[in-house]
Write an enzyme that holds these catalytic residues in place. Structure first.
Site, mmCIF file in Angstrom:
data_model
loop_
_atom_site.group_PDB
_atom_site.id
_atom_site.type_symbol
_atom_site.label_atom_id
_atom_site.label_comp_id
_atom_site.label_asym_id
_atom_site.label_seq_id
_atom_site.Cartn_x
_atom_site.Cartn_y
_atom_site.Cartn_z
ATOM 1 N N GLY A 38 -4.369 -17.052 57.166
ATOM 2 C CA GLY A 38 -3.845 -15.684 57.102
ATOM 3 C C GLY A 38 -3.142 -15.282 58.396
ATOM 4 N N THR A 92 -17.000 -22.863 54.663
ATOM 5 C CA THR A 92 -16.520 -21.489 54.455
ATOM 6 C C THR A 92 -17.010 -20.943 53.121
ATOM 7 O OG1 THR A 92 -14.590 -21.758 55.869
ATOM 8 C CG2 THR A 92 -14.434 -20.066 54.164
ATOM 9 N N ALA A 114 -14.399 -14.170 45.158
ATOM 10 C CA ALA A 114 -13.139 -14.743 44.679
ATOM 11 C C ALA A 114 -13.402 -16.200 44.342
ATOM 12 C CB ALA A 114 -12.054 -14.617 45.753
ATOM 13 N N TYR A 145 -13.142 -28.088 47.974
ATOM 14 C CA TYR A 145 -12.837 -26.732 47.501
ATOM 15 C C TYR A 145 -13.588 -26.451 46.199
ATOM 16 C CZ TYR A 145 -9.802 -22.788 46.064
ATOM 17 O OH TYR A 145 -9.300 -21.566 45.674
ATOM 18 N N THR A 175 -2.103 -17.581 41.305
ATOM 19 C CA THR A 175 -1.489 -16.270 41.563
ATOM 20 C C THR A 175 -0.396 -16.441 42.617
ATOM 21 O OG1 THR A 175 -3.572 -15.210 41.023
ATOM 22 C CG2 THR A 175 -2.008 -13.892 42.278
HETATM 23 P P1 NAD Z 1 -5.028 -17.462 51.709
HETATM 24 O O1 NAD Z 1 -5.197 -18.804 52.309
HETATM 25 O O2 NAD Z 1 -3.723 -16.777 51.860
HETATM 26 O O3 NAD Z 1 -6.159 -16.458 52.220
HETATM 27 C C1 NAD Z 1 -7.439 -16.867 52.612
HETATM 28 C C2 NAD Z 1 -7.810 -16.086 53.851
HETATM 29 O O4 NAD Z 1 -9.133 -16.466 54.278
HETATM 30 C C3 NAD Z 1 -6.889 -16.373 55.034
HETATM 31 O O5 NAD Z 1 -6.484 -15.172 55.628
HETATM 32 C C4 NAD Z 1 -7.737 -17.216 55.964
HETATM 33 O O6 NAD Z 1 -7.351 -17.104 57.314
HETATM 34 C C5 NAD Z 1 -9.114 -16.664 55.688
HETATM 35 N N1 NAD Z 1 -10.201 -17.588 56.027
HETATM 36 C C6 NAD Z 1 -10.289 -18.910 55.752
HETATM 37 N N2 NAD Z 1 -11.450 -19.402 56.241
HETATM 38 C C7 NAD Z 1 -12.105 -18.364 56.826
HETATM 39 C C8 NAD Z 1 -13.341 -18.249 57.510
HETATM 40 N N3 NAD Z 1 -14.155 -19.297 57.684
HETATM 41 N N4 NAD Z 1 -13.696 -17.036 58.005
HETATM 42 C C9 NAD Z 1 -12.885 -15.963 57.852
HETATM 43 N N5 NAD Z 1 -11.691 -16.016 57.216
HETATM 44 C C10 NAD Z 1 -11.317 -17.221 56.706
HETATM 45 O O7 NAD Z 1 -5.390 -17.619 50.150
HETATM 46 P P2 NAD Z 1 -5.337 -16.553 48.981
HETATM 47 O O8 NAD Z 1 -4.406 -17.067 47.960
HETATM 48 O O9 NAD Z 1 -5.153 -15.189 49.508
HETATM 49 O O10 NAD Z 1 -6.812 -16.696 48.382
HETATM 50 C C11 NAD Z 1 -7.821 -15.727 48.633
HETATM 51 C C12 NAD Z 1 -9.070 -16.092 47.873
HETATM 52 O O11 NAD Z 1 -8.788 -16.140 46.470
HETATM 53 C C13 NAD Z 1 -9.626 -17.462 48.250
HETATM 54 O O12 NAD Z 1 -11.041 -17.390 48.267
HETATM 55 C C14 NAD Z 1 -9.166 -18.356 47.138
HETATM 56 O O13 NAD Z 1 -10.044 -19.436 46.939
HETATM 57 C C15 NAD Z 1 -9.173 -17.399 45.956
HETATM 58 N N6 NAD Z 1 -8.209 -17.843 44.925
HETATM 59 C C16 NAD Z 1 -6.870 -17.676 45.092
HETATM 60 C C17 NAD Z 1 -6.000 -18.131 44.105
HETATM 61 C C18 NAD Z 1 -4.507 -17.968 44.219
HETATM 62 O O14 NAD Z 1 -3.777 -18.462 43.362
HETATM 63 N N7 NAD Z 1 -3.972 -17.269 45.194
HETATM 64 C C19 NAD Z 1 -6.505 -18.762 42.966
HETATM 65 C C20 NAD Z 1 -7.883 -18.937 42.850
HETATM 66 C C21 NAD Z 1 -8.726 -18.456 43.827
#
Ligand code: NAD
Ligand code: UDP
Ligand code: UDP
Length: 327
Positions: A38, A92, A114, A145, A175
């Site tokens: 992020g 994580t 999530a 994962y 998404t």
């Molecule tokens: P992303 O990688 O943009 O966001 C994840 C965020 O978590 C980042 O800001 C990252 O810096 C932070 N992070 C990672 N490890 C961390 C830790 N140990 N401590 C604190 N912060 C930490 O991904 P996203 O697409 O925004 O996904 C968000 C959530 O939704 C995730 O849990 C992901 O598994 C879930 N998800 C997303 C999708 C999708 O299509 N976008 C699909 C299924 C699930």
């Protein structure tokens, strides 16, 4: 009623959109993020607002705060990023879930996880319904994962049964939308950036594998509705847009929508890449009265406009050549 809401992973793609919506509703929002994938810039519209705060913290370590609700989103989501440091990815998901559930238990507050369609693995039931148990590799490159997220779900159900924690588990399907990371490696951002730069579009495998793509605004609405359900919940809820598309179709669509001169090039299919994926969202429709509203073409238009703007602000050299040629 104004609530104090914690969003872990708040500086990520989904997290920043969620924080914006929650602040717009008048809540006090605290984003916690270690900036692994992020960025603070994702939160630029909120930084400086009195209702919003962001804190650098890794959720694998305990965290003591006083809040009214937790959205647990922290975890890298793109295969490229979650495979870069697989042990950290599992930590994580698992330690992050334990710490956030510990906080929810101490405070007696609801917590939303999530989770992901990846918990279904390379599914042999199609479309995927919540009671399908999945076909997941325990040893492959995606396991850090998939199994991390599966274990996190188990922790959620056990904290609910054993400690009465009010849980919501969202199984999120693919998404996309503005503020995906340019280097994210996921298919929509890769194809759009490649198309805008007139670079080869990297289609993995034969391109017949499918996904179902949900626009970010729809997904965030689904997450908020799930958090706000009043009746006790049993099990997970799929959230996604049940319109199945092959990767070849999406490549062609993006090339045509951008007017790109990119050629499609075929690259090897990554190991354990799921062949098909599409959510059955009957449960979300019934429980949350929720269905995605934004069609793929409209969502892609908004995402293409976002990346076009990002590349032009970066003075992206490849794109600049094109602009110079065009004028
Ligand atoms: P992303 O990688 O943009 O966001 C994840 C965020 O978590 C980042 O800001 C990252 O810096 C932070 N992070 C990672 N490890 C961390 C830790 N140990 N401590 C604190 N912060 C930490 O991904 P996203 O697409 O925004 O996904 C968000 C959530 O939704 C995730 O849990 C992901 O598994 C879930 N998800 C997303 C999708 C999708 O299509 N976008 C699909 C299924 C699930
Ligand atoms: N925890 C936390 N914040 C809190 C409460 C707990 O980070 O507000 C952590 C705590 O450090 C522990 C984990 O969450 O490691 C699980 O807490 P729980 O109370 O369930 O377990 P216990 O402390 O009994 O092992
Ligand atoms: N994919 C592709 N080219 C890319 C990136 C991804 O063909 O440049 C494919 C990938 O092999 C998968 C699909 O697109 O079949 C979705 O990949 P993504 O990484 O976005 O998400 P996930 O596999 O986790 O659903």
């Amino acid at each position: 009623m104004q609530k104090r809401i914690l969003v872990t992973g708040g500086a990520g793609f989904l997290g920043c959109h969620l924080c914006e919506r929650l602040v717009a509703q008048g809540h006090q929002v605290l984003a916690v993020d270690n900036y692994y994938t992020g960025r603070r810039e994702n939160l630029s519209s909120l930084l400086g607002q009195p209702q919003f705060e962001v804190m650098r913290h890794d959720v694998t370590f305990p965290l003591y705060l006083e809040v009214d609700e937790i959205y647990n989103l922290a975890c890298p989501a793109s295969p490229v990023h979650y495979q870069r440091d697989p042990v950290q990815t599992t930590k994580t998901s698992v330690l992050g879930a334990i710490n956030m559930l510990g906080m929810a238990k101490r405070l007696g507050i609801p917590i939303l996880q999530a989770s992901t369609s990846e918990i279904y693995g390379d599914p042999d039931v199609h479309p995927q319904v919540e009671n399908y148990r999945g076909l997941v590799s325990i040893s492959g490159p995606r396991a850090c994962y998939d199994e991390g997220k599966r274990c996190a779900e188990t922790l959620f159900y056990d904290y609910n049964r054993r400690h009465g924690v009010a849980i919501r588990v969202a199984r999120i399907f693919n998404t996309y939308g503005p503020r995906m990371n340019l280097e994210d490696g996921r298919v929509v951002s890769n194809f759009i950036v490649q198309a805008l730069r007139n670079e080869p579009i990297t289609l993995y495998g034969d391109g017949r594998q499918t996904r179902a793509f949900c626009f970010v605004d729809d997904l965030v609405e689904g997450l908020m509705r799930l958090m706000n359900v009043t009746e006790p919940l049993d099990g997970a809820v799929n959230l996604g847009n049940p319109v199945e598309t092959s990767m070849a179709e999406i490549a062609n669509l993006i090339v045509s929508m951008t007017g790109s001169r990119s050629q499609i090039v075929f690259r090897p299919l990554p190991q354990d890449d799921p062949r098909q994926r599409c959510p059955d969202i009957s449960r979300a429709q019934e429980l949350l009265h929720w269905s995605p509203r934004v069609p793929l073409r409209e969502g892609l238009e908004r995402t293409i406009a976002y990346f076009d703007d990002v590349l032009s602000k970066m003075h992206d050299p490849v794109r600049r050549v094109e602009v110079a040629r065009a004028s």
